[in-house]
Design an enzyme around this catalytic site. Structure first.
Site, PDB file in Angstrom:
ATOM      1  N   HIS A 279      -5.339   8.486   6.330  1.00  6.40           N
ATOM      2  CA  HIS A 279      -4.182   7.600   6.186  1.00  6.40           C
ATOM      3  C   HIS A 279      -3.865   6.786   7.455  1.00  6.40           C
ATOM      4  O   HIS A 279      -3.716   5.576   7.404  1.00  6.40           O
ATOM      5  CB  HIS A 279      -2.942   8.392   5.784  1.00  6.40           C
ATOM      6  CG  HIS A 279      -3.148   9.271   4.585  1.00  6.40           C
ATOM      7  ND1 HIS A 279      -3.767   8.830   3.448  1.00  6.40           N
ATOM      8  CD2 HIS A 279      -2.821  10.558   4.345  1.00  6.40           C
ATOM      9  CE1 HIS A 279      -3.808   9.806   2.559  1.00  6.40           C
ATOM     10  NE2 HIS A 279      -3.243  10.874   3.082  1.00  6.40           N
TER      11      HIS A 279
ATOM     12  N   ASP B 197      -7.234   6.260  -1.154  1.00  2.84           N
ATOM     13  CA  ASP B 197      -6.298   6.619  -0.093  1.00  2.84           C
ATOM     14  C   ASP B 197      -4.986   5.985  -0.523  1.00  2.84           C
ATOM     15  O   ASP B 197      -4.823   4.765  -0.432  1.00  2.84           O
ATOM     16  CB  ASP B 197      -6.742   6.062   1.259  1.00  2.84           C
ATOM     17  CG  ASP B 197      -5.833   6.545   2.382  1.00  2.84           C
ATOM     18  OD1 ASP B 197      -4.609   6.643   2.156  1.00  2.84           O
ATOM     19  OD2 ASP B 197      -6.326   6.844   3.481  1.00  2.84           O
ATOM     20  N   HIS B 198      -4.071   6.802  -1.021  1.00  8.17           N
ATOM     21  CA  HIS B 198      -2.921   6.208  -1.691  1.00  8.17           C
ATOM     22  C   HIS B 198      -2.031   5.389  -0.754  1.00  8.17           C
ATOM     23  O   HIS B 198      -1.244   4.580  -1.199  1.00  8.17           O
ATOM     24  CB  HIS B 198      -2.125   7.257  -2.481  1.00  8.17           C
ATOM     25  CG  HIS B 198      -1.403   8.242  -1.628  1.00  8.17           C
ATOM     26  ND1 HIS B 198      -1.994   9.385  -1.169  1.00  8.17           N
ATOM     27  CD2 HIS B 198      -0.151   8.253  -1.155  1.00  8.17           C
ATOM     28  CE1 HIS B 198      -1.132  10.053  -0.434  1.00  8.17           C
ATOM     29  NE2 HIS B 198       0.002   9.404  -0.414  1.00  8.17           N
TER      30      HIS B 198
END
Ligand code: NAD
Length: 484
Positions: free
Chosen positions: A240, A177-178
């Protein structure tokens, strides 16, 4: 102050989907920056693997163009770019056929870290894992990196976890999950757990509410087909926004270590309350100002999919009982702006005569643009004329103090890929976390589907539907401004 770059162990990194959009735009430009920073040892290699029948030279050329387009100013350094491209190889493989796999197997070296980045559609995760196993390409210490979306509901996420578990241990699986790789998100943990100052106030005695906003200016564009089956809840909130909420709300872990951090995040997700209907606002952007509507872009004139969502969530535990967490995310909004804001309570009493303004401390963690953390504090307006109070932001990123202005801070993808090579899972999602997140979102989605809920239309370039404003107004609060 010069930052220390510690080289990682030598590795063979195979990028499945190595010709795709994500690989060309993010993964390879990121790896190039780590190469330039000296973090990749000269004997490390990157092997693109995809269906296109390319040779290694054609692949290097494709990646050179990608890095020149997306790699920022460093890509102008043609000498280091050429040295980086020398580290690249390419194998044509298809996850669903036998061809190509023996060649990939022959390329893998012993004695280096083996990592496999699955930058492909999730339907290929299972077949890829199987092929790596069948051809003995992955060993017991190999790591796999999987991209979002991780399932589209609890059932499919469980099935995906089960499939991956047939071939890999949880310690080998890196669900990316950047958002967790962003500098500021990590700084949030440093601020929370590296200072005495904040933790005593970090609870329902002192925090009035928390806002998490991820606003985009882009629409669905070419991704309409995929997005229409997903919507803002699945595409942004389940992963996110919930990850950000976890980092804000979790108890202090005993160590900054994968197991301890992820245990605490899981407890937050499990403590999330079911959300009543009137605490959810779904929106869809309309046409306006020469922009097409969501329905036009998605190619679905009867679509009920939300391109905007606002939720008032609550966490049922001693720390957070009674503190609303307002989450909102949407496309085609006024500005590209992502922020977490911790809004502290009003002072119990003001001693300054004539001061009728509401002075509140707000800790703001900005993810984009201009990553940074600041704390709004109240001070005396300088100069003569009595005691007039003003609110000013106190910059807590201190880029000047650290001499980091303009310095190359690794972006989320490059940092996370280096963590994979180092074998550090702290900033990746564990299987049970992802499942718990779906277990919270599934009933909300099922609820509006059962009601045939029609999202409220909003103008492109606005802050979303008016009902989202009401979510806070009726409780005497207001959203923070969405600004570039
Ligand atoms: P893309 O369509 O641009 O590329 C897909 C890649 O998969 C290509 O390299 C193609 O050759 C390869 N491929 C397709 N079928 C294959 C098969 N049968 N065997 C082997 N390789 C095959 O996709 P993308 O945008 O790069 O996205 C890749 C993954 O990353 C997707 O899961 C996507 O949801 C996710 N993701 C993408 C972005 C983004 O910004 N593009 C952002 C977040 C997540």
């Amino acid at each position: 102050m010069v930052s220390r770059v510690i080289p990682v162990e030598p590795f063979d990194l195979v990028i499945f989907g190595g010709t795709g959009d994500l690989a060309r735009r993010k993964i390879l430009p990121g790896l190039f920056r780590r190469f330039r920073a000296g973090q990749m040892t000269p004997d490390s290699r990157i092997i693109g693997a995809a269906r296109a029948p390319l040779d290694a030279d054609a692949y290097r050329e494709m990646i050179r163009q990608g890095i020149e387009e997306f790699g920022g100013p460093e890509s102008k350094d043609s000498e280091s770019l050429a040295a980086f491209l020398d580290r690249l190889d390419y194998v044509s493989v298809d996850a669903t056929v036998e061809e190509g796999w023996p060649r990939l197997a022959a390329l893998m070296r012993d004695g280096v870290v083996r990592a496999f980045y699955f930058s492909v559609a999730p339907s290929l995760f299972g077949p890829l894992a199987e092929k790596l196993h069948e051809h003995a390409i992955a060993d017991v210490d190999s790591r796999i990196v999987v991209e979002k979306p991780f399932g589209r509901d609890l059932e499919s996420a469980r099935a995906l976890n089960r499939t991956l578990a047939e071939y890999f241990r949880e310690e080998q699986i890196y669900r990316i999950d950047h958002y967790l790789g962003k500098e500021t998100v990590q700084n949030l943990m440093a601020v929370r757990f590296g200072n005495l100052l904040f933790e005593p106030l970090w609870n329902n005695h002192y925090v009035d509410h928390i806002q998490i906003t991820v606003a985009e200016t882009v629409g669905v564009e070419g991704r309409g087909g995929y997005y229409d089956k997903s919507g803002a809840m699945r595409d942004m909130v389940q992963n996110h926004l919930m990850q950000l909420l976890c980092l804000i709300a979790m108890e202090p872990p005993s160590r900054f270590e994968a197991g301890a951090v992820r245990d605490e995040k899981l407890k937050v997700i499990r403590a999330l309350q079911p959300v009543p209907v009137h605490h959810i606002v779904r929106g869809q952007y309309d046409a306006g100002d020469g922009h097409p509507s969501y329905r036009e872009e998605a190619g679905n004139p009867r679509s009920f999919t939300e391109s905007f969502i606002a939720i008032r969530a609550e966490i049922a535990n001693w720390r957070w009982a009674g503190v609303p967490f307002y989450l909102r995310t949407g496309k085609k909004l006024k500005a590209r702006h992502s922020e977490i804001a911790v809004v502290f309570k009003d002072l119990p009493h003001t001693i300054f005569e004539g001061d009728h303004a509401r002075h509140r401390n707000i800790l703001s963690i900005r993810l984009q643009p201009n990553e940074g953390i600041d704390l709004t504090v109240t001070i005396k307006e300088p100069g003569p004329g009595g005691m007039r109070l003003i609110d000013v932001p106190l910059d807590m990123t201190f880029s000047e103090a650290l001499g980091q202005e303009g310095q190359d801070v690794p972006d989320a993808y490059e940092r996370l890929i280096m963590d994979v090579i180092r074998g550090n899972q702290t900033l990746f999602m564990r299987g049970d976390e992802v499942e718990a997140a779906w277990a919270w979102t599934d009933p909300l989605i099922a609820g509006w589907e059962a009601r045939n809920d029609v999202p409220k239309l909003y103008d492109p370039g606005s802050t979303g539907p008016d009902d989202a404003l009401m979510l806070l107004h009726r409780e005497g609060r207001r959203w923070r401004e969405i600004k570039a």
